[in-house]
Scaffold this active site. Structure first.
Site, short mmCIF file in Angstrom:
data_model
loop_
_atom_site.label_atom_id
_atom_site.label_comp_id
_atom_site.label_asym_id
_atom_site.label_seq_id
_atom_site.Cartn_x
_atom_site.Cartn_y
_atom_site.Cartn_z
N ASP A 152 59.41 24.57 23.62
CA ASP A 152 59.44 23.64 24.75
C ASP A 152 60.15 22.36 24.32
O ASP A 152 59.90 21.83 23.24
CB ASP A 152 58.01 23.35 25.17
N GLU A 207 64.37 25.18 24.87
CA GLU A 207 65.01 24.27 25.82
C GLU A 207 65.83 23.26 25.03
O GLU A 207 65.28 22.31 24.48
CB GLU A 207 63.95 23.54 26.65
#
Length: 702
Positions: free
Chosen positions: A411, A440
């Site tokens: 993340d 990400e």
């Protein structure tokens, strides 16, 4: 900025102390300062700089006239005999601090035997640490044992009796404050993270590991993102352990008949299931897990599993055993398991165990005491210091070794630094050659310099790390912020050239150096679902046409060069009631709706067929930019329909994607077998393809 009290003192370097005095406090003036240690020794300070900071307080930069003893407790005194604890602040971020205190052994936490348990912590700035045992349970009487400070900031104590299953915590005195904390190194955690528990992973009944056939590369993966809770929370599914690890892999006569939960995942047959966070997060009460809902991006312990997913959150072993069973069951079904890790921030910095042990060390902080906020949570993790990087690398190693998982999704990976990501990847691939690492790669505004961030901009510096392709999402689905703006698959043919590029893994346009790095997606847990996006972007179109667009879009995801990624429910037009962020919005918004699935079987059947085609055709799973340059070509029809050809050895495919309301004809000049035709306009064998509106067609050339 600093300055919450009238007088504050920060040890920012081995020879520098910063003091801030409110102007409401003796006008903010002091001619002299000194430190006094716990043995009443005086350490003189010299004023090197004095400056007025706004109209509220005055800053003094002081030099230390003799060596500081790290871990000693100091009080600052000014000329008025006012005193305040000196806080170890930016000093913990210096290279000298790491050089003096970094500890390279792998024995932090507990070492258990029936005769003796040894407890070890790394906390160089701590003045005092006590072990707090609770032999009669978490709420029982306490037994307090002082820990001994050793070399390099290590603290240790041994107890010469059998402590198996005994709860414990530590009290840590640092910066003049005493805090109680759990053990950040121990994966055995009590309910709601209030206590750690003495145990040993070697004593846990873990299933035998299953050897999975090795992938040729990341592009062999078809990732299906799912939440443990969402997959099993709908009533009437036949699942007897809803919202739990056990329920996620539960199968019985009813789940098979109704095609729910694990039975349904097996039917779809992705290669990988990517689970939303499963490690302990702070935003759900484990004692009453159904009161609150949360996706779990609120980490509070990186090595202990989330108790709300366990059938007995009060038993520290149960969550480990049940999650191990989840992984094992998926492996038995031929499906790998990737985990979503949140290494960029924590839920509550003040309650986080590592912060209590060594304040400020594990978080991105400037020299003047500001904390980085690239995660928009106010406490970005700093993985660059030696012991921080070691903690996170050791954590990922322990997760792989214990649970036999197959990949990590990170993340907000752009907050983590490049070297940490490469180290995690290197260690993971020592354990499994085909282990997946991706995340990400957004370029988040953190205190990590841009050239060091593990962002998409620096993907070339991370040869084995993949990135979510927001480029693919924006081109095929449409603008993520403006719901009315269409993408190519929703009818914006002006995106045709961009669609061509992303179908080639964005390697020819230089976004990625390899298709193994491109995670192609149009929907994930974040933001509106594809169905809800198209409800706005394609307003006025019938539900039947939106079904067709859903199939067309899924076909582009699954046929593109790179790594296809599907969010659970994308294969039947999942809706979250037009909300873009349902992270805490209850099961009614987030659950997998199998009744809706039954109404959209055409999309499900199409997605299953597309998954099967991708698995069977290596031309769709090329591994290098050079292979794509030599084996993939595109053309267009009337600047509207994308024609996409892919080859590998004897495998040759041609795909057609038509987002318009018009029919087109295409002469193959040879016979082809129709593998997929969402428009149902062609015979099984043909040399002339009819391309229906809103359709995707895949032809195998003879």
């Amino acid at each position: 900025m600093r300055m919450h009290d009238a007088l504050e003192c920060y040890i920012d370097n081995f020879n520098k102390v910063n003091v801030y005095i409110s102007k409401n406090f003796y006008g903010g003036l002091s001619r002299i300062f000194h430190l006094k240690d716990s043995r009443d020794n005086i350490i003189p300070l010299s004023i090197k700089k004095k400056e007025e900071l706004s109209n509220q307080y005055i800053h003094y930069e002081l030099s230390v006239d003799s060596l500081l003893e790290i871990g000693e407790e100091y009080m600052l005194f000014d000329e008025h005999c006012q005193s305040v604890p000196a806080q170890y602040s930016h000093i913990v971020k210096t290279e000298q601090f790491d050089e003096e205190f970094a500890y390279d052994k792998d024995d932090l936490g507990i070492t258990y035997t029936p005769k003796k348990t040894t407890f070890r912590l790394w906390a160089p700035t701590a003045f005092e640490i006590n072990l707090v045992l609770r032999p009669e349970g978490a709420d029982g009487p306490k037994e307090i044992l002082p820990m001994k400070r050793m070399e390099r900031g290590l603290w240790e104590v041994s107890v010469n009796r059998d402590l198996l299953h005994v709860p414990y915590t530590f009290t840590v005195r640092v910066n003049g404050v005493i805090n109680e904390t759990v053990d950040p190194y121990n994966p055995f955690l009590g309910i709601n993270g209030t206590v750690s528990v003495v145990d040993d992973l070697s004593l846990v009944k873990l299933p035998e590991k299953i050897k999975m056939p090795e992938m040729n590369g990341n592009t062999d993966a078809i990732i299906y993102e799912a939440s443990v809770r969402d997959m099993t929370s709908q009533t009437g599914t036949g699942i007897t352990h809803p919202r739990q690890f056990l329920g996620f892999v539960e199968e019985n006569k009813t789940t098979k008949e109704r095609r729910t939960g694990f039975s349904y995942i097996k039917e779809l047959a992705p290669t990988h299931v990517q689970l939303l966070p499963v490690f302990f997060f702070g935003s759900v009460d484990e004692a009453y897990p159904n009161i609150f809902y949360n996706w779990g991006y609120d980490p509070m312990h990186y090595r202990a599993l989330e108790g709300s997913y366990s059938s007995d959150p009060a038993d520290a072993r149960t969550r480990i055993e049940e999650f191990s069973k989840l992984v094992h069951s998926l492996h038995e079904a031929g499906i790998r398991v990737n985990l979503d890790l949140v290494f960029n921030h924590v839920y509550n910095k003040g309650r986080f165990a590592l912060e209590k042990l060594v304040p400020n060390y594990y978080f991105l902080m400037s020299e003047n005491g500001d904390f980085s906020n690239g995660s928009f949570c106010g406490n970005d993790i700093d993985a660059r210091p030696k012991m921080s990087r070691k903690y996170f690398v050791d954590t990922t190693n322990q997760i792989i070794d214990t649970y036999d998982v197959d990949g990590f999704r990170f993340d907000l990976m752009g907050i983590i630094d490049i070297d940490t990501m490469n180290e995690i990847t290197k260690e993971a691939r020592k354990r499994k050659k085909d282990f997946m690492i991706y995340g990400e790669g957004w370029n988040m505004p953190s205190f990590v310099p841009e050239n060091l961030r593990a962002s998409q901009n620096n993907q070339a510096k991370m040869p084995e790390v993949g990135h979510f392709s927001d480029r693919f999402r924006e081109v095929i689905r449409g603008n993520n912020n403006d719901l009315s703006k269409k993408g190519y698959a929703s009818g914006n043919t002006d995106e045709l050239e961009n669609a061509r590029q992303v179908m080639l893994g964005s390697v020819l346009e230089g976004r990625f150096t390899s298709p193994e790095k491109a995670v192609n997606y149009v929907e994930c847990h974040d933001n509106h679902t594809l169905w809800d996006k198209n409800r706005q972007a394609c307003k006025g179109e019938s539900s039947e046409i939106r079904d067709k667009r859903q199939i067309l879009t899924n076909a582009m995801v699954l046929m593109a060069q790179g790594i296809p990624f599907i969010h659970a429910g994308q294969e039947f037009g999942r809706t979250k009631q037009n909300l873009g962020n349902t992270y805490n919005r209850s099961d009614s918004y987030n659950r997998m709706d199998y009744f809706r699935r039954n109404k959209h079987e055409a999309i499900v059947d199409a997605t299953k067929k597309l998954i099967e085609i991708r698995k069977n055709h290596p031309a769709l799973r090329l591994l290098t930019k050079e292979e794509i340059e030599n084996n993939v070509s595109t053309e267009n029809m009337a600047s509207s329909v994308l024609v996409y050809r892919a080859h590998k050895d004897d495998d040759s495919l041609v795909c057609f994607f038509n987002p318009t309301d018009r029919f087109y004809d295409y002469n193959l000049n040879q016979n082809g077998k129709i593998l997929f035709d969402s428009g149902k306009s062609n015979p099984e064998e043909t040399n002339s393809v009819v391309i229906a509106p809103y359709s995707a067609i895949i032809v195998e050339l003879h």
